[in-house]
Design a protein around this motif. Structure first.
Motif, PDB file in Angstrom:
ATOM      1  N   TYR A   1     -35.141  31.468  18.455  1.00 56.04           N
ATOM      2  CA  TYR A   1     -34.154  32.344  17.817  1.00 56.04           C
ATOM      3  C   TYR A   1     -34.678  32.884  16.489  1.00 56.04           C
ATOM      4  O   TYR A   1     -35.544  32.280  15.858  1.00 56.04           O
ATOM      5  CB  TYR A   1     -32.856  31.575  17.552  1.00 56.04           C
ATOM      6  CG  TYR A   1     -32.159  31.090  18.802  1.00 56.04           C
ATOM      7  CD1 TYR A   1     -31.333  31.942  19.527  1.00 56.04           C
ATOM      8  CD2 TYR A   1     -32.322  29.782  19.250  1.00 56.04           C
ATOM      9  CE1 TYR A   1     -30.687  31.497  20.665  1.00 56.04           C
ATOM     10  CE2 TYR A   1     -31.683  29.327  20.387  1.00 56.04           C
ATOM     11  CZ  TYR A   1     -30.861  30.192  21.099  1.00 56.04           C
ATOM     12  OH  TYR A   1     -30.234  29.753  22.224  1.00 56.04           O
ATOM     13  N   THR A   2     -34.101  34.012  16.071  1.00 58.32           N
ATOM     14  CA  THR A   2     -34.392  34.570  14.745  1.00 58.32           C
ATOM     15  C   THR A   2     -33.113  34.523  13.914  1.00 58.32           C
ATOM     16  O   THR A   2     -32.032  34.858  14.420  1.00 58.32           O
ATOM     17  CB  THR A   2     -34.865  36.034  14.867  1.00 58.32           C
ATOM     18  OG1 THR A   2     -36.022  36.060  15.680  1.00 58.32           O
ATOM     19  CG2 THR A   2     -35.191  36.619  13.496  1.00 58.32           C
ATOM     20  N   VAL A   3     -33.224  34.106  12.654  1.00 57.04           N
ATOM     21  CA  VAL A   3     -32.072  34.115  11.758  1.00 57.04           C
ATOM     22  C   VAL A   3     -31.805  35.566  11.362  1.00 57.04           C
ATOM     23  O   VAL A   3     -32.614  36.180  10.664  1.00 57.04           O
ATOM     24  CB  VAL A   3     -32.322  33.269  10.495  1.00 57.04           C
ATOM     25  CG1 VAL A   3     -31.094  33.307   9.571  1.00 57.04           C
ATOM     26  CG2 VAL A   3     -32.675  31.835  10.854  1.00 57.04           C
ATOM     27  N   ALA A   4     -30.680  36.113  11.851  1.00 60.31           N
ATOM     28  CA  ALA A   4     -30.363  37.509  11.542  1.00 60.31           C
ATOM     29  C   ALA A   4     -29.844  37.622  10.110  1.00 60.31           C
ATOM     30  O   ALA A   4     -30.259  38.496   9.352  1.00 60.31           O
ATOM     31  CB  ALA A   4     -29.316  38.041  12.522  1.00 60.31           C
TER      32      ALA A   4
ATOM     33  N   LEU B   1     -27.816  33.252  14.477  1.00 60.71           N
ATOM     34  CA  LEU B   1     -29.089  33.258  15.197  1.00 60.71           C
ATOM     35  C   LEU B   1     -29.033  34.260  16.341  1.00 60.71           C
ATOM     36  O   LEU B   1     -28.154  34.192  17.194  1.00 60.71           O
ATOM     37  CB  LEU B   1     -29.394  31.853  15.729  1.00 60.71           C
ATOM     38  CG  LEU B   1     -29.509  30.770  14.649  1.00 60.71           C
ATOM     39  CD1 LEU B   1     -29.634  29.399  15.282  1.00 60.71           C
ATOM     40  CD2 LEU B   1     -30.699  31.040  13.740  1.00 60.71           C
ATOM     41  N   ARG B   2     -29.996  35.165  16.298  1.00 64.77           N
ATOM     42  CA  ARG B   2     -30.038  36.265  17.262  1.00 64.77           C
ATOM     43  C   ARG B   2     -30.880  35.847  18.462  1.00 64.77           C
ATOM     44  O   ARG B   2     -31.682  34.931  18.372  1.00 64.77           O
ATOM     45  CB  ARG B   2     -30.614  37.460  16.513  1.00 64.77           C
ATOM     46  CG  ARG B   2     -31.269  38.517  17.294  1.00 64.77           C
ATOM     47  CD  ARG B   2     -31.834  39.606  16.393  1.00 64.77           C
ATOM     48  NE  ARG B   2     -30.817  40.254  15.575  1.00 64.77           N
ATOM     49  CZ  ARG B   2     -31.063  40.771  14.380  1.00 64.77           C
ATOM     50  NH1 ARG B   2     -32.273  40.695  13.864  1.00 64.77           N
ATOM     51  NH2 ARG B   2     -30.106  41.344  13.710  1.00 64.77           N
TER      52      ARG B   2
ATOM     53  N   THR C   1     -25.636  32.350  18.276  1.00 62.20           N
ATOM     54  CA  THR C   1     -25.447  30.915  18.135  1.00 62.20           C
ATOM     55  C   THR C   1     -25.667  30.592  16.664  1.00 62.20           C
ATOM     56  O   THR C   1     -26.334  31.339  15.946  1.00 62.20           O
ATOM     57  CB  THR C   1     -26.379  30.115  19.074  1.00 62.20           C
ATOM     58  OG1 THR C   1     -26.043  28.730  19.002  1.00 62.20           O
ATOM     59  CG2 THR C   1     -27.836  30.308  18.720  1.00 62.20           C
ATOM     60  N   GLY C   2     -25.044  29.518  16.194  1.00 63.84           N
ATOM     61  CA  GLY C   2     -25.117  29.198  14.775  1.00 63.84           C
ATOM     62  C   GLY C   2     -24.874  27.727  14.544  1.00 63.84           C
ATOM     63  O   GLY C   2     -24.671  26.956  15.493  1.00 63.84           O
ATOM     64  N   ILE C   3     -24.947  27.333  13.272  1.00 60.72           N
ATOM     65  CA  ILE C   3     -24.760  25.934  12.899  1.00 60.72           C
ATOM     66  C   ILE C   3     -23.830  25.890  11.676  1.00 60.72           C
ATOM     67  O   ILE C   3     -24.074  26.600  10.694  1.00 60.72           O
ATOM     68  CB  ILE C   3     -26.100  25.257  12.527  1.00 60.72           C
ATOM     69  CG1 ILE C   3     -27.170  25.549  13.587  1.00 60.72           C
ATOM     70  CG2 ILE C   3     -25.911  23.755  12.339  1.00 60.72           C
ATOM     71  CD1 ILE C   3     -28.588  25.185  13.134  1.00 60.72           C
ATOM     72  N   TYR C   4     -22.765  25.071  11.752  1.00 56.42           N
ATOM     73  CA  TYR C   4     -21.861  24.915  10.603  1.00 56.42           C
ATOM     74  C   TYR C   4     -22.499  23.965   9.584  1.00 56.42           C
ATOM     75  O   TYR C   4     -22.653  22.784   9.877  1.00 56.42           O
ATOM     76  CB  TYR C   4     -20.524  24.329  11.054  1.00 56.42           C
ATOM     77  CG  TYR C   4     -19.619  25.293  11.786  1.00 56.42           C
ATOM     78  CD1 TYR C   4     -19.740  25.492  13.161  1.00 56.42           C
ATOM     79  CD2 TYR C   4     -18.623  25.986  11.108  1.00 56.42           C
ATOM     80  CE1 TYR C   4     -18.905  26.374  13.836  1.00 56.42           C
ATOM     81  CE2 TYR C   4     -17.783  26.872  11.782  1.00 56.42           C
ATOM     82  CZ  TYR C   4     -17.930  27.065  13.140  1.00 56.42           C
ATOM     83  OH  TYR C   4     -17.097  27.936  13.803  1.00 56.42           O
ATOM     84  N   PRO C   5     -22.847  24.441   8.391  1.00 59.77           N
ATOM     85  CA  PRO C   5     -23.459  23.540   7.401  1.00 59.77           C
ATOM     86  C   PRO C   5     -22.468  22.517   6.839  1.00 59.77           C
ATOM     87  O   PRO C   5     -22.852  21.403   6.524  1.00 59.77           O
ATOM     88  CB  PRO C   5     -23.919  24.486   6.276  1.00 59.77           C
ATOM     89  CG  PRO C   5     -23.970  25.829   6.905  1.00 59.77           C
ATOM     90  CD  PRO C   5     -22.880  25.831   7.940  1.00 59.77           C
TER      91      PRO C   5
ATOM     92  N   ASP D   1     -36.297  33.754   9.436  1.00 65.54           N
ATOM     93  CA  ASP D   1     -36.870  32.500   9.932  1.00 65.54           C
ATOM     94  C   ASP D   1     -36.639  32.377  11.439  1.00 65.54           C
ATOM     95  O   ASP D   1     -35.745  33.013  11.992  1.00 65.54           O
ATOM     96  CB  ASP D   1     -36.216  31.287   9.239  1.00 65.54           C
ATOM     97  CG  ASP D   1     -36.788  31.049   7.839  1.00 65.54           C
ATOM     98  OD1 ASP D   1     -37.682  31.814   7.413  1.00 65.54           O
ATOM     99  OD2 ASP D   1     -36.325  30.100   7.180  1.00 65.54           O
ATOM    100  N   ARG D   2     -37.463  31.522  12.078  1.00 63.15           N
ATOM    101  CA  ARG D   2     -37.331  31.250  13.517  1.00 63.15           C
ATOM    102  C   ARG D   2     -36.784  29.841  13.713  1.00 63.15           C
ATOM    103  O   ARG D   2     -37.116  28.940  12.940  1.00 63.15           O
ATOM    104  CB  ARG D   2     -38.695  31.365  14.210  1.00 63.15           C
ATOM    105  CG  ARG D   2     -39.374  32.712  14.018  1.00 63.15           C
ATOM    106  CD  ARG D   2     -38.475  33.812  14.530  1.00 63.15           C
ATOM    107  NE  ARG D   2     -39.077  35.131  14.414  1.00 63.15           N
ATOM    108  CZ  ARG D   2     -39.700  35.730  15.424  1.00 63.15           C
ATOM    109  NH1 ARG D   2     -39.852  35.129  16.578  1.00 63.15           N
ATOM    110  NH2 ARG D   2     -40.183  36.948  15.264  1.00 63.15           N
ATOM    111  N   VAL D   3     -35.990  29.671  14.768  1.00 57.25           N
ATOM    112  CA  VAL D   3     -35.372  28.368  15.034  1.00 57.25           C
ATOM    113  C   VAL D   3     -35.502  28.033  16.507  1.00 57.25           C
ATOM    114  O   VAL D   3     -35.211  28.868  17.367  1.00 57.25           O
ATOM    115  CB  VAL D   3     -33.872  28.376  14.648  1.00 57.25           C
ATOM    116  CG1 VAL D   3     -33.184  27.095  15.104  1.00 57.25           C
ATOM    117  CG2 VAL D   3     -33.702  28.574  13.151  1.00 57.25           C
TER     118      VAL D   3
END
Lengths: 214, 300
Positions: free
Chosen positions: A126-129, A140-141, A171-175, A207-209
Motif C-alpha cells: 500500500y501507499t500512504v495517500a 492507505l491507497r 484501508t487504514g489504522i486507528y492510532p 510511505d509504503r506499507v
C-alpha cells in the motif's frame, strides 16, 4: 464558492474558497508532488497545508491574503515521475476475532473465505495517500476493489487503538482509541502516533506499507 | 487545584502547521480572549492559561499570583468573598483561593496567570488535545490535587483593564457558503439558511452538534478533503455539525458553509440548548473582519 480563473484555463487547477482562511486546490494524482513543491515555496501567508484525496487545503494565516505568487506556483511544472522515496513499513496484524469483529462479514460480502480476504489484504504493497481523521491515521491507497466496503451507518463509539480497518476504497489504522465508522478487520501493536517522538507519525504520505498476518 | 471544574484544560494558541500529520491546530477556543488575559498579566500572547467550561474549579495559590479572567462571565470570588471582575488584572496574596462557579451566560472563560502555566510543550504547544490524550497536563483535564508550576512573565506587571470587540450574541453566525453548497437541494438550503437550530448536549471541542430542520442533500460520500474549524458538515441525517478546534483535519461529509473566523469567539460560547441561525457573508467581507482586537488600558 467562486472558481478563480488563473489566466491559463487549459491547465487551471480548480480553486475554491473554504471560509475566508482556506483555499482548496484540486491536485489530482500529483497531490503529494504538488504538496512538496508548495512546501518548498515557504509562503509566509500560508499557515498550514492539508493534503487529502486529490486535493490540498491551503490554510491562510489570520488576516492574510493569498500569496501573490501562488498562481504561478500552482502551475509550475512538477518534476517527472518521482522515485519512490517513501519508507517501507511492515506492520504485524492479528486478523479477525475480537481484534477484527467485522472481518467475517466483510469476507462474506466479498464472496471470499476469511483466509482469502486476509491473504488479499496482506498481499498488497500500500501507499500512504495522506493522514487525517486522527493524528497519524493513514489513508492507505491500492486496496483491491473486491475488498472495498462502505462505512457503518452509525459509527462505533469506541474503536480500540491499533485497529486495522476498511473504509470505502481505503484501508487504514486507528492510532488512538475513539469513535469510528470504518469496518474493523484486525489489530496491530505498532505505535502509529506518539506526540513525544522526534517523528510523531510512524507513517508519512508517500510511505509504503505491507501488513504481515500474525 | 482543590476542586476540578467540569473540564479545565491547559491551553495556549495551539499548534498550527501540522495538518499533514493529521494534527489539528487546537488551542484556546477564543485565542483572542486568552491573549487579552495574557496582556492583562504581562505575559506574551501565547502563554498557557486555563480554558474553563460551564463550571469552574477552586484553585489555591500558595505563593500568590497575578491573574485575569476573560471570556464568558462566571460567578467568581476570592478567599475574602469579594467577587472577581472580568477583563482586569487581579493580584492574589500568598495562600489565597480563587473560587470559580457557574457561567452566568455563555460557556467558556480563560484564566491567564502571570508567568503562564509551565507544562512542557509537545509539538510546539502547551495546549491539551483530549482526543489524542497529549499536551497540556499529561494529556487530560485537570483533577483535584493537581499542582501546576508557573513560568516567568515576559513583562513587568501593571494593573490594566481590557475591552473585547463588541459582539451580538443573538445575531446569526456568519458563514461563507460552500464548498459543497451546490450538493444541497433547494429544500435543504432553505432549511439551513432559514431555520433555527439548537446546540445538542453531545457538543464538545471536536464539534458543535446541532438539531433542527434537516439540511437535505443528494451526496452520500465525498472524497476526503481538508477541513477547517468552523466548517459545517452535514451527515446523511441532515443535522449539521460545526467542526470545532480539536476536530479532524479531513472530512468526507459535504460542507454546506464555513463559520468565519470573526465569529469563532461566539462558537466558543455556545452551550447546549442555545439557538443558532446562519447568515451568509462574502469572503472579502469576512477577511476585513478578521483582525478585530481588544482595547487594553492601564488603570489609574
Amino acid at each position: 464558492m467562486a472558481k478563480h480563473g488563473t489566466g491559463q484555463p487549459s491547465a487551471a487547477p480548480d480553486w475554491r474558497w473554504v471560509g475566508e482562511r482556506g483555499v482548496r486546490v484540486a491536485t489530482g494524482a500529483a497531490t503529494l508532488a504538488r504538496y512538496d513543491a508548495l512546501m518548498a515555496c515557504n509562503f509566509p501567508e500560508i499557515e498550514d497545508m492539508i493534503p487529502a484525496d486529490d486535493s490540498i487545503l491551503l490554510v491562510l494565516r489570520r488576516g492574510a491574503a493569498l500569496p501573490p505568487a501562488l498562481c504561478e506556483a500552482l502551475h509550475a511544472p512538477l518534476p517527472g515521475v518521482v522515485a519512490c522515496g517513501g519508507a517501507l513499513h511492515e506492520i504485524a496484524v492479528a486478523y479477525g476475532g475480537v481484534a477484527g469483529p467485522d472481518l467475517s462479514v466483510l469476507a462474506r460480502q466479498a464472496g471470499l473465505a476469511v483466509d482469502d480476504y486476509v491473504d488479499r489484504h496482506a498481499a498488497v504493497l500500500y501507499t500512504v495517500a495522506f493522514l487525517g481523521f486522527q493524528p497519524g491515521f493513514p489513508y492507505l491507497r491500492d486496496l483491491p476493489a473486491a475488498l472495498h466496503a462502505r462505512r457503518r451507518a452509525s459509527p462505533r463509539l469506541r474503536v480500540p487503538a491499533g485497529s486495522v480497518a476498511v473504509g470505502g476504497a481505503y484501508t487504514g489504522i486507528y492510532p488512538a482509541a475513539g469513535p469510528g465508522g470504518w469496518r474493523l478487520i484486525g489489530r496491530t501493536d505498532a505505535a502509529l502516533f506518539d506526540a513525544a517522538r522526534e517523528a510523531p507519525a510512524l507513517l508519512r504520505p508517500g510511505d509504503r506499507v505491507r501488513f504481515v498476518p500474525k | 487545584m482543590l476542586q476540578a471544574g467540569l473540564c479545565d484544560l491547559v491551553m495556549d494558541c495551539g499548534r498550527p502547521g501540522r495538518g499533514a500529520l493529521g494534527v489539528p491546530a487546537g488551542g484556546a477556543a477564543d485565542p483572542d480572549a486568552l491573549a487579552g488575559g495574557n496582556r492583562l498579566v504581562g505575559n506574551d500572547a501565547d502563554a498557557a492559561g486555563l480554558e474553563i467550561v460551564q463550571r469552574g474549579p477552586i484553585l489555591r495559590f500558595p505563593r500568590g499570583a497575578v491573574l485575569a479572567l476573560t471570556g464568558a462571565p462566571f460567578a467568581a470570588r476570592r478567599s475574602s468573598g469579594v467577587p472577581v471582575a472580568r477583563n482586569e488584572t487581579l493580584a492574589l496574596a500568598p495562600g489565597e483561593t480563587l473560587y470559580l462557579d457557574h457561567a452566568r451566560h455563555g460557556c467558556r472563560c480563560w484564566l491567564a496567570v502571570r508567568g503562564g502555566i509551565a507544562v512542557s510543550p509537545l509539538l510546539g504547544s502547551r495546549s491539551t488535545f483530549l482526543p489524542g490524550a497529549f499536551g497540556g497536563h499529561t494529556g487530560r483535564a485537570l483533577r483535584a490535587g493537581d499542582c501546576l508550576a508557573l513560568g516567568v512573565a515576559a513583562r513587568e506587571v501593571r494593573l490594566r483593564r481590557g475591552r473585547p470587540p463588541l459582539r451580538d450574541a443573538m445575531a446569526p453566525l456568519r458563514v461563507v457558503a460552500g464548498p459543497q453548497a451546490g450538493q444541497f437541494d433547494d429544500a435543504g438550503l432553505a432549511a439551513f439558511f432559514g431555520g433555527a437550530y439548537r446546540v445538542d448536549a453531545a457538543s464538545d471541542r471536536r464539534g458543535v452538534r446541532l438539531t433542527g430542520p434537516a439540511a437535505s442533500h443528494v451526496c452520500t460520500e465525498l472524497p476526503s478533503q481538508g477541513v477547517l474549524p468552523g466548517a459545517v458538515q452535514v451527515p446523511p441525517d441532515g443535522q449539521p455539525i460545526i467542526l470545532g478546534w480539536d476536530g479532524p483535519v479531513t472530512g468526507g461529509y459535504p460542507v454546506i458553509a464555513t463559520v468565519i473566523g470573526a465569529d469563532w469567539p461566539r462558537l466558543a460560547q455556545l452551550r447546549p440548548g442555545d439557538a443558532v441561525r446562519f447568515a451568509t457573508i462574502g469572503v472579502a467581507a469576512a477577511l476585513a473582519l478578521a483582525l478585530e482586537d481588544w482595547d487594553i488600558r492601564d488603570l489609574g
